[in-house]
Design a protein around this motif. Sequence first.
Motif, mmCIF file in Angstrom:
data_model
loop_
_atom_site.group_PDB
_atom_site.id
_atom_site.type_symbol
_atom_site.label_atom_id
_atom_site.label_comp_id
_atom_site.label_asym_id
_atom_site.label_seq_id
_atom_site.Cartn_x
_atom_site.Cartn_y
_atom_site.Cartn_z
ATOM 1 N N ARG A 279 -23.361 -77.474 0.879
ATOM 2 C CA ARG A 279 -23.838 -76.242 1.514
ATOM 3 C C ARG A 279 -22.943 -75.058 1.139
ATOM 4 O O ARG A 279 -23.437 -73.945 0.935
ATOM 5 C CB ARG A 279 -23.949 -76.405 3.024
ATOM 6 C CG ARG A 279 -22.648 -76.684 3.730
ATOM 7 C CD ARG A 279 -22.846 -77.105 5.185
ATOM 8 N NE ARG A 279 -21.615 -77.597 5.760
ATOM 9 C CZ ARG A 279 -20.702 -76.826 6.332
ATOM 10 N NH1 ARG A 279 -20.903 -75.527 6.435
ATOM 11 N NH2 ARG A 279 -19.603 -77.339 6.830
ATOM 12 N N VAL B 93 -23.713 -71.539 -0.739
ATOM 13 C CA VAL B 93 -23.226 -70.238 -0.263
ATOM 14 C C VAL B 93 -22.565 -69.480 -1.409
ATOM 15 O O VAL B 93 -22.823 -68.285 -1.624
ATOM 16 C CB VAL B 93 -22.234 -70.422 0.905
ATOM 17 C CG1 VAL B 93 -21.469 -69.131 1.179
ATOM 18 C CG2 VAL B 93 -22.961 -70.879 2.171
ATOM 19 N N ASP C 271 -14.235 -64.359 4.150
ATOM 20 C CA ASP C 271 -14.741 -65.632 4.660
ATOM 21 C C ASP C 271 -14.210 -65.789 6.079
ATOM 22 O O ASP C 271 -13.019 -66.018 6.286
ATOM 23 C CB ASP C 271 -14.262 -66.777 3.761
ATOM 24 C CG ASP C 271 -14.815 -68.123 4.184
ATOM 25 O OD1 ASP C 271 -15.907 -68.152 4.794
ATOM 26 O OD2 ASP C 271 -14.169 -69.150 3.901
ATOM 27 N N VAL D 292 -18.997 -63.767 4.511
ATOM 28 C CA VAL D 292 -19.505 -65.118 4.692
ATOM 29 C C VAL D 292 -19.070 -65.611 6.071
ATOM 30 O O VAL D 292 -17.893 -65.516 6.431
ATOM 31 C CB VAL D 292 -18.971 -66.086 3.612
ATOM 32 C CG1 VAL D 292 -19.411 -67.517 3.915
ATOM 33 C CG2 VAL D 292 -19.451 -65.671 2.221
ATOM 34 N N ALA E 249 -19.757 -69.160 7.974
ATOM 35 C CA ALA E 249 -20.397 -70.468 7.809
ATOM 36 C C ALA E 249 -19.811 -71.491 8.775
ATOM 37 O O ALA E 249 -18.637 -71.429 9.135
ATOM 38 C CB ALA E 249 -20.238 -70.959 6.367
ATOM 39 N N ILE F 209 -23.739 -63.462 4.201
ATOM 40 C CA ILE F 209 -24.233 -64.823 4.013
ATOM 41 C C ILE F 209 -23.822 -65.617 5.247
ATOM 42 O O ILE F 209 -22.637 -65.791 5.515
ATOM 43 C CB ILE F 209 -23.664 -65.469 2.742
ATOM 44 C CG1 ILE F 209 -23.938 -64.593 1.523
ATOM 45 C CG2 ILE F 209 -24.251 -66.871 2.536
ATOM 46 C CD1 ILE F 209 -23.228 -65.041 0.267
ATOM 47 N N GLN G 241 -24.298 -69.176 7.586
ATOM 48 C CA GLN G 241 -24.755 -70.570 7.602
ATOM 49 C C GLN G 241 -24.559 -71.098 9.014
ATOM 50 O O GLN G 241 -23.542 -71.702 9.332
ATOM 51 C CB GLN G 241 -23.975 -71.407 6.569
ATOM 52 C CG GLN G 241 -24.444 -72.864 6.458
ATOM 53 C CD GLN G 241 -23.634 -73.760 7.394
ATOM 54 O OE1 GLN G 241 -22.445 -73.963 7.200
ATOM 55 N NE2 GLN G 241 -24.296 -74.302 8.422
ATOM 56 N N ILE H 284 -29.173 -71.612 5.448
ATOM 57 C CA ILE H 284 -28.320 -70.577 4.881
ATOM 58 C C ILE H 284 -29.149 -69.307 4.776
ATOM 59 O O ILE H 284 -30.232 -69.308 4.185
ATOM 60 C CB ILE H 284 -27.781 -70.994 3.498
ATOM 61 C CG1 ILE H 284 -26.950 -72.277 3.623
ATOM 62 C CG2 ILE H 284 -26.942 -69.871 2.887
ATOM 63 C CD1 ILE H 284 -26.639 -72.938 2.297
ATOM 64 N N ILE I 55 -29.322 -65.217 3.756
ATOM 65 C CA ILE I 55 -28.701 -64.189 2.925
ATOM 66 C C ILE I 55 -29.361 -62.858 3.246
ATOM 67 O O ILE I 55 -30.585 -62.710 3.094
ATOM 68 C CB ILE I 55 -28.847 -64.514 1.414
ATOM 69 C CG1 ILE I 55 -28.201 -65.854 1.087
ATOM 70 C CG2 ILE I 55 -28.215 -63.417 0.572
ATOM 71 C CD1 ILE I 55 -29.129 -67.043 1.173
#
Length: 240
Positions: free
Chosen positions: A9, A13, A25, A92, A94, A119, A121, A155, A157
Motif C-alpha cells: 500500500r 502511495v 509524511d 501523505v 497513511a 495522499i 490512506q 488510498i 489522492i
Amino acid sequence: MNEKLLSNRLHMVARYLPAKAYFADIGSDHAYLPCYVCSIDPTAFAIAGEINEGPFQSAKNQVKALNLTSQIEVVKGNGLEVIGNYPVRQIVIAGMGGGLIRSILDSGKDKLSKIERIIAQPNVDAHLVREWFSTHHFQLVSEQIVKEDGHIYEILIADNGDGLIGYQDLGKELLFGPHLLREKNEAFIEKWESEKNKRLRVIEQMKQARNINFEKIASFKQEVKEIEEVIEGAGDNTCP
C-alpha cells in the motif's frame, strides 16, 4: 533502501508522489516511505513527522543509517505542525482512521494553502476523508483499493482545486468512492460484502433489544439496499 520494508500500500502511495517531490509524511513511524522515495529520487525532499518519542528516534536512526540526512528532515510534532516553514508541496497521511485523518487536516487547515496534493490512506471510514476534501477545495483525482495481509485499504489522492468536481451522486459516491465505483474491483466487492454482512448482523441484534429502534433499523436496511445495488452492478463498470 530495502524495498521489502515498504508495504504494497505504501508502494502505491509512493507512485502518486511526483518527481522532485517535497512532501511531509505525517505519522511517519520508521520513515520507511520518505527513505524509499528519497533513495530512488535524489531530487526529492521529505519531512518525516512523528509525535511519539520512540518512532521519532527510530525514524532518525533509519534516515542516518541510509545516509539520507540531506534529503529527509525528521521532525517531532503533532499533525501538520511539523511542516513549519518548509516549502512542502505534498502531504501523505497513511495508516490511521478516517476520523483522525480528518481531524489532522482540520487542525492544520492554515498549512494547506500551498499544498498541491494530499495522499490519504485511511484504515477505516474513508468517507470522512472524502467529505473533508469535498468541502475544503481538494479535488479527488484518483482512488485505489488494495488487499494486503487480510486487510483492505483505500488510498485517496486529492489535488488543490474544486472539491466537488467529479461527483455525480454525492451521497453515494462519498461513501463508496467515485473512482472506485467505476472500477469495482475484487477488493472493492469483498469490502462491501463484508460491510453489508456487518449491517445485517447489527439489524438482527437490534431486533432483540427490549426497546427496538425502528428508525435506526430502517436506516441500516437502506444502507444494505444501497450496498446490494452497488455490488449487483459490479459487472457493468459504470458509475451509478
